[in-house]
Design a protein around this motif. Structure first.
Motif: not given
Length: 437
Positions: A200-205, A398-401
């Motif tokens: 999740d962190v990598l996706d946002v990055q 309640l929501e996916k990254t």
């Protein structure tokens, strides 16, 4: 690997910020017309064409005005005929000069002659129509210059709007970058608390890096739009960047009726004048078969010493000349001018039909652009609301990254699409006004 990616992203952002932070030059839409009229190079060239055509027209004044020339000639001769004639012109001939020995073998004679000659055209029918053709050509260039100015006003307004759009895109992406950075901080906190996975962190990055890259390109587009506007205005920004005083319009004023083609458009009138010039050239070729009538006169002064005027005389007359046959030259010239007239008439007809076709196309494009603005505005508002809801649900867990990132990406994309749609509508409307002006 994460450190390397962050370093690259920060490097791109810092470089683009350094470029973008150069001196900004405020420019208003009201400044464009004045600067364009005074400084644009294409418009200057067009005005120079008018002056060149005006000079050609002024040359035709020779059809009515006299041609006056003066000369001073000095000779020394022992030629029997020249020697006798020189003495006769000098009015110094004596009875002794009729001696056959002197007539056949004269001594050296000096003669200084001052001559003033006047040639006055009286009737040259072909020249009259050539003058009319030159005048039509000059008027055609004047109309072309006016139309060129109208086109350049359209182009410079388009460039100004593109600059506004480029700045607006930078603003949208900076806002998206701020949102993405806030999401990254939030995801990092959740990851440290064990609430999210590393992916999740990598996706946002990745999303942050994408926005940083897009922002760099958007700032380059600002520079490109500024350089093109400076080119149109023929100004040296000295490394600076134009910044519009007015912001890009976010709304449109829909057109109320279908635009119609105007027969008084400057380019149409210019083509009519050009056709008229070819018509007069054809008439000139026809008139070249008629005789010409011209008057002439000379005043002459003679003496045995330089710049002395011991004797004088004048000659006045008129000449009617008729070139009966010049080896098919005049006939070929007339036939060529006739074909060129037909070609000019065909080109004018084709151009007007193409203009009508372009107008019909632009009318449809305006309707499509208006529909696009309405749909893109609705899509932007819907993605804004969707992002707000998903962001609130994400904070609550309640929501996916991935769903949040997708909606955030769509929001920035739809806002840019809406701004682009407004730009396209406003420019299409301006172009339609140009076509019907």
């Amino acid at each position: 690997m994460k450190t390397i990616k962050n370093t690259i992203a920060i490097g791109i952002f810092v470089c683009s910020s350094a470029v973008f932070s150069q001196d900004t030059l405020q420019i208003s839409k009201t400044d464009l017309t004045t600067k364009l009229s005074d400084q644009n190079l294409q418009l200057k060239i067009s005005k120079q064409n008018v002056e060149s055509a005006r000079s050609d027209y002024r040359q035709s004044n020779a059809l009515f005005l006299p041609n006056i020339s003066a000369s001073h000639t000095a000779i020394t001769t022992t030629n029997p005929l020249m020697a006798f004639g020189s003495k006769l012109n000098q009015e110094i001939l004596t009875q002794a000069d009729f001696n056959p020995a002197l007539l056949n073998d004269p001594s050296q004679v000096q003669n200084y002659a001052t001559r003033i000659e006047v040639l006055q055209p009286i009737l040259n029918a072909d020249g009259l129509f050539e003058r009319k053709a030159a005048k039509s050509k000059m008027e055609a260039y004047q109309l072309q210059t006016e139309r060129t100015k109208e086109y350049l006003e359209l182009e410079v307004n388009k460039a100004f709007m593109q600059l506004q759009l480029a700045y607006k895109a930078v603003g949208v992406l900076e806002k998206a970058n701020t949102t993405a950075q806030a999401n990254l901080n939030l995801v990092n906190n959740y990851f440290k608390q064990g609430m999210l996975q590393k992916t999740d962190v990598l996706d946002v990055q990745v999303r942050v890096n994408e926005i940083t890259n897009q922002l760099s390109y958007a700032k380059s587009n600002v520079r490109n739009a500024s350089d093109y506007l400076a080119f149109l205005l023929n100004e040296d920004t000295k490394g600076g960047i134009y910044k519009p005083v007015e912001n890009l319009e976010n709304e449109i004023n829909p057109a109320l009726e279908i635009a119609q083609l105007s027969t008084s458009r400057k380019d149409f009138l210019a083509m009519d004048k050009s056709t008229e010039a070819y018509k007069n050239m054809m008439k000139s070729g026809k008139m070249s078969f008629l005789p010409r009538l011209n008057a002439f006169g000379t005043y002459e002064l003679y003496d045995t010493e330089i710049f002395q005027f011991g004797a004088n005389g004048y000659t006045i007359g008129a000449q009617l000349s008729w070139n009966l046959f010049d080896g098919y030259k005049s006939i070929g010239k007339y036939e060529k001018s006739k074909v060129e007239l037909q070609k000019a008439e065909t080109e004018a007809e084709q151009y007007k039909k193409q203009s009508q076709l372009e107008l019909n196309k632009t009318n449809r494009q305006l309707a499509d652009a208006q529909n696009k603005v309405a749909l893109s505005k609705l899509a932007f508002e819907q993605t804004q609301e969707s992002f707000r809801i998903r962001q609130n649900r994400f904070v609550q867990g309640l929501e996916k990254t991935s769903d949040l990132l997708m909606t955030e990406t769509q929001t920035a994309q739809k806002e840019l699409e809406y701004l682009q749609a407004v730009f396209e509508y406003n420019f299409t409307k301006m172009y339609l006004e140009f076509l019907t002006k």
